[in-house]
Design a protein around this motif. Structure first.
Motif, PDB file in Angstrom:
ATOM      1  N   VAL A  31       0.849  -1.194   0.000  1.00 54.11           N
ATOM      2  CA  VAL A  31       0.000   0.000   0.000  1.00 54.11           C
ATOM      3  C   VAL A  31       0.884   1.243   0.000  1.00 54.11           C
ATOM      4  CG1 VAL A  31      -1.690   1.297   1.350  1.00 54.11           C
ATOM      5  CG2 VAL A  31      -1.924  -1.179   1.134  1.00 54.11           C
ATOM      6  N   GLU A  32       1.990   1.191   0.749  1.00 54.88           N
ATOM      7  CA  GLU A  32       2.909   2.326   0.804  1.00 54.88           C
ATOM      8  C   GLU A  32       3.524   2.601  -0.566  1.00 54.88           C
ATOM      9  OE1 GLU A  32       3.089  -0.273   3.040  1.00 54.88           O
ATOM     10  OE2 GLU A  32       2.002   0.830   4.572  1.00 54.88           O
ATOM     11  N   ALA A  33       3.802   1.540  -1.330  1.00 58.10           N
ATOM     12  CA  ALA A  33       4.370   1.729  -2.672  1.00 58.10           C
ATOM     13  C   ALA A  33       3.394   2.489  -3.554  1.00 58.10           C
ATOM     14  CB  ALA A  33       4.718   0.382  -3.296  1.00 58.10           C
ATOM     15  N   ILE A  34       2.110   2.197  -3.417  1.00 51.87           N
ATOM     16  CA  ILE A  34       1.113   2.928  -4.205  1.00 51.87           C
ATOM     17  C   ILE A  34       1.032   4.369  -3.727  1.00 51.87           C
ATOM     18  CG2 ILE A  34      -1.335   3.134  -4.772  1.00 51.87           C
ATOM     19  CD1 ILE A  34      -1.513   0.080  -4.645  1.00 51.87           C
ATOM     20  N   LYS A  35       0.951   4.565  -2.425  1.00 48.45           N
ATOM     21  CA  LYS A  35       0.806   5.923  -1.891  1.00 48.45           C
ATOM     22  C   LYS A  35       2.021   6.794  -2.205  1.00 48.45           C
ATOM     23  CE  LYS A  35      -2.362   4.888   1.887  1.00 48.45           C
ATOM     24  NZ  LYS A  35      -2.546   4.870   3.354  1.00 48.45           N
ATOM     25  N   ASN A  36       3.219   6.196  -2.205  1.00 50.18           N
ATOM     26  CA  ASN A  36       4.445   6.959  -2.404  1.00 50.18           C
ATOM     27  C   ASN A  36       4.962   6.907  -3.835  1.00 50.18           C
ATOM     28  OD1 ASN A  36       4.478   7.622   0.341  1.00 50.18           O
ATOM     29  ND2 ASN A  36       5.525   5.707   0.835  1.00 50.18           N
ATOM     30  N   PHE A  37       4.205   6.337  -4.751  1.00 48.75           N
ATOM     31  CA  PHE A  37       4.648   6.183  -6.128  1.00 48.75           C
ATOM     32  C   PHE A  37       4.890   7.539  -6.780  1.00 48.75           C
ATOM     33  CE2 PHE A  37       3.779   6.045 -10.669  1.00 48.75           C
ATOM     34  CZ  PHE A  37       4.657   5.059 -11.074  1.00 48.75           C
ATOM     35  N   SER A  38       5.979   7.616  -7.542  1.00 42.76           N
ATOM     36  CA  SER A  38       6.237   8.807  -8.354  1.00 42.76           C
ATOM     37  C   SER A  38       7.015   8.383  -9.594  1.00 42.76           C
ATOM     38  CB  SER A  38       7.033   9.853  -7.572  1.00 42.76           C
ATOM     39  OG  SER A  38       8.370   9.434  -7.410  1.00 42.76           O
ATOM     40  N   GLU A  39       6.784   9.090 -10.679  1.00 42.98           N
ATOM     41  CA  GLU A  39       7.491   8.803 -11.925  1.00 42.98           C
ATOM     42  C   GLU A  39       8.999   8.994 -11.731  1.00 42.98           C
ATOM     43  OE1 GLU A  39       6.314   7.711 -14.891  1.00 42.98           O
ATOM     44  OE2 GLU A  39       4.266   7.642 -14.146  1.00 42.98           O
ATOM     45  N   GLU A  40       9.362  10.035 -10.977  1.00 44.65           N
ATOM     46  CA  GLU A  40      10.778  10.312 -10.744  1.00 44.65           C
ATOM     47  C   GLU A  40      11.440   9.153 -10.014  1.00 44.65           C
ATOM     48  OE1 GLU A  40       8.309  12.438  -9.650  1.00 44.65           O
ATOM     49  OE2 GLU A  40       8.422  13.788 -11.364  1.00 44.65           O
ATOM     50  N   GLY A  41      10.727   8.583  -9.048  1.00 45.25           N
ATOM     51  CA  GLY A  41      11.266   7.444  -8.311  1.00 45.25           C
ATOM     52  C   GLY A  41      11.511   6.247  -9.203  1.00 45.25           C
ATOM     53  N   VAL A  42      10.609   6.017 -10.131  1.00 42.37           N
ATOM     54  CA  VAL A  42      10.774   4.903 -11.071  1.00 42.37           C
ATOM     55  C   VAL A  42      11.987   5.138 -11.950  1.00 42.37           C
ATOM     56  CG1 VAL A  42       9.734   3.702 -13.026  1.00 42.37           C
ATOM     57  CG2 VAL A  42       8.334   4.303 -11.062  1.00 42.37           C
ATOM     58  N   ILE A  43      12.118   6.348 -12.458  1.00 42.57           N
ATOM     59  CA  ILE A  43      13.258   6.673 -13.323  1.00 42.57           C
ATOM     60  C   ILE A  43      14.558   6.525 -12.545  1.00 42.57           C
ATOM     61  CG2 ILE A  43      14.387   8.557 -14.572  1.00 42.57           C
ATOM     62  CD1 ILE A  43      11.496   9.487 -15.311  1.00 42.57           C
ATOM     63  N   ASN A  44      14.600   7.026 -11.319  1.00 44.82           N
ATOM     64  CA  ASN A  44      15.814   6.900 -10.503  1.00 44.82           C
ATOM     65  C   ASN A  44      16.138   5.448 -10.212  1.00 44.82           C
ATOM     66  OD1 ASN A  44      16.186   9.653 -10.424  1.00 44.82           O
ATOM     67  ND2 ASN A  44      15.097   9.900  -8.488  1.00 44.82           N
ATOM     68  N   TYR A  45      15.100   4.651  -9.979  1.00 42.88           N
ATOM     69  CA  TYR A  45      15.315   3.230  -9.703  1.00 42.88           C
ATOM     70  C   TYR A  45      15.993   2.546 -10.885  1.00 42.88           C
ATOM     71  CZ  TYR A  45      14.297  -1.694  -8.884  1.00 42.88           C
ATOM     72  OH  TYR A  45      14.408  -3.056  -8.726  1.00 42.88           O
ATOM     73  N   PHE A  46      15.467   2.781 -12.080  1.00 45.72           N
ATOM     74  CA  PHE A  46      16.049   2.131 -13.253  1.00 45.72           C
ATOM     75  C   PHE A  46      17.398   2.726 -13.626  1.00 45.72           C
ATOM     76  CE2 PHE A  46      11.675   0.657 -13.837  1.00 45.72           C
ATOM     77  CZ  PHE A  46      11.943  -0.688 -13.946  1.00 45.72           C
ATOM     78  N   ASN A  47      17.608   3.999 -13.362  1.00 48.82           N
ATOM     79  CA  ASN A  47      18.910   4.601 -13.623  1.00 48.82           C
ATOM     80  C   ASN A  47      19.971   4.055 -12.691  1.00 48.82           C
ATOM     81  OD1 ASN A  47      18.102   6.125 -15.775  1.00 48.82           O
ATOM     82  ND2 ASN A  47      17.770   7.982 -14.587  1.00 48.82           N
ATOM     83  N   SER A  48      19.579   3.566 -11.524  1.00 49.76           N
ATOM     84  CA  SER A  48      20.557   3.016 -10.595  1.00 49.76           C
ATOM     85  C   SER A  48      21.222   1.761 -11.148  1.00 49.76           C
ATOM     86  CB  SER A  48      19.905   2.711  -9.248  1.00 49.76           C
ATOM     87  OG  SER A  48      19.011   1.620  -9.365  1.00 49.76           O
ATOM     88  N   PHE A  49      20.605   1.127 -12.139  1.00 50.73           N
ATOM     89  CA  PHE A  49      21.208  -0.059 -12.752  1.00 50.73           C
ATOM     90  C   PHE A  49      22.252   0.306 -13.782  1.00 50.73           C
ATOM     91  CE2 PHE A  49      16.997  -1.846 -11.568  1.00 50.73           C
ATOM     92  CZ  PHE A  49      17.463  -2.785 -10.667  1.00 50.73           C
ATOM     93  N   THR A  50      22.249   1.543 -14.230  1.00 49.79           N
ATOM     94  CA  THR A  50      23.140   1.913 -15.330  1.00 49.79           C
ATOM     95  C   THR A  50      24.194   2.923 -14.922  1.00 49.79           C
ATOM     96  OG1 THR A  50      21.585   3.636 -16.013  1.00 49.79           O
ATOM     97  CG2 THR A  50      21.381   1.480 -17.084  1.00 49.79           C
ATOM     98  N   ASP A  51      24.395   3.152 -13.619  1.00 50.67           N
ATOM     99  CA  ASP A  51      25.478   4.070 -13.269  1.00 50.67           C
ATOM    100  C   ASP A  51      26.799   3.379 -13.586  1.00 50.67           C
ATOM    101  OD1 ASP A  51      25.868   2.263 -11.244  1.00 50.67           O
ATOM    102  OD2 ASP A  51      25.554   3.671  -9.602  1.00 50.67           O
ATOM    103  N   ASN A  52      27.740   4.120 -14.056  1.00 47.99           N
ATOM    104  CA  ASN A  52      28.992   3.551 -14.562  1.00 47.99           C
ATOM    105  C   ASN A  52      30.117   3.662 -13.542  1.00 47.99           C
ATOM    106  OD1 ASN A  52      27.910   2.806 -17.041  1.00 47.99           O
ATOM    107  ND2 ASN A  52      28.131   4.871 -17.829  1.00 47.99           N
ATOM    108  N   LYS A  53      29.804   3.486 -12.287  1.00 49.14           N
ATOM    109  CA  LYS A  53      30.826   3.592 -11.257  1.00 49.14           C
ATOM    110  C   LYS A  53      31.671   2.329 -11.169  1.00 49.14           C
ATOM    111  CE  LYS A  53      28.117   6.777  -8.544  1.00 49.14           C
ATOM    112  NZ  LYS A  53      27.318   6.981  -7.366  1.00 49.14           N
ATOM    113  N   GLY A  54      31.117   1.210 -11.571  1.00 51.80           N
ATOM    114  CA  GLY A  54      31.836  -0.052 -11.459  1.00 51.80           C
ATOM    115  C   GLY A  54      32.029  -0.688 -12.823  1.00 51.80           C
ATOM    116  N   PRO A  55      32.421  -1.955 -12.809  1.00 53.21           N
ATOM    117  CA  PRO A  55      32.587  -2.654 -14.086  1.00 53.21           C
ATOM    118  C   PRO A  55      31.255  -2.788 -14.810  1.00 53.21           C
ATOM    119  CG  PRO A  55      32.796  -4.177 -12.253  1.00 53.21           C
ATOM    120  CD  PRO A  55      32.704  -2.794 -11.680  1.00 53.21           C
ATOM    121  N   ILE A  56      31.329  -2.906 -16.118  1.00 51.69           N
ATOM    122  CA  ILE A  56      30.116  -2.994 -16.922  1.00 51.69           C
ATOM    123  C   ILE A  56      29.356  -4.266 -16.594  1.00 51.69           C
ATOM    124  CG2 ILE A  56      29.248  -3.231 -19.283  1.00 51.69           C
ATOM    125  CD1 ILE A  56      31.531  -1.413 -20.151  1.00 51.69           C
TER     126      ILE A  56
END
Length: 137
Positions: free
Chosen positions: A64-89
């Motif tokens: 229920v909290e995920a629905i109440k706190n949902f935001s487009e920005e949060g989704v984008i940040n979540y998926f961008n966290s998989f593509t940060d280039n700080k480590g090996p590819i």
């Protein structure tokens, strides 16, 4: 109006989560035991009672909290966290199959064999029973 203008529009948040889960309104309606029109009405509602929100969250596989706190920005940040280039590819995470697929196939074959043998035995018993009825007449 977008969710940016009305951040607490629960119906739109439900709609977006449903879309991200690749679920149609009909599928959500079936999971909730209602119809597509009811889901459409829910998704157009700004507020939803907590009991109903709990059912919807369960059907969507989120909290229920995920629905109440949902935001487009949060989704984008979540998926961008998989593509940060700080480590090996490529990073091996250690995910591997914990069972042998061939063993599962053999188990399935053996189960089918047992079921077939039971079916054949039941048919033999049925034929024997019918022959006894015919002989009795």
């Amino acid at each position: 109006m977008s969710t940016l203008l009305k951040p607490n529009h629960i119906g739109r948040k439900i709609s977006r989560i449903r879309e991200l889960r690749d679920m149609k309104q009909e599928a959500l309606a079936q999971a909730l035991g209602t119809n597509q029109q009811a889901i459409s009405a829910i998704e157009n509602s700004e507020t939803i009672e907590d009991a109903k929100l709990g059912e919807i969250a369960k059907a969507l596989g989120v909290s229920v909290e995920a629905i109440k706190n949902f935001s487009e920005e949060g989704v984008i940040n979540y998926f961008n966290s998989f593509t940060d280039n700080k480590g090996p590819i490529y990073t091996y995470t250690g995910n591997y199959c914990t069972f042998n697929p061939l063993d599962k196939l053999v188990e399935s074959y053996e189960e089918n064999k047992r079921l077939y043998e039971r079916l054949v035995q039941a048919e033999k018993e049925k034929v024997e029973y019918l022959e006894n009825i015919i002989k009795g007449k």
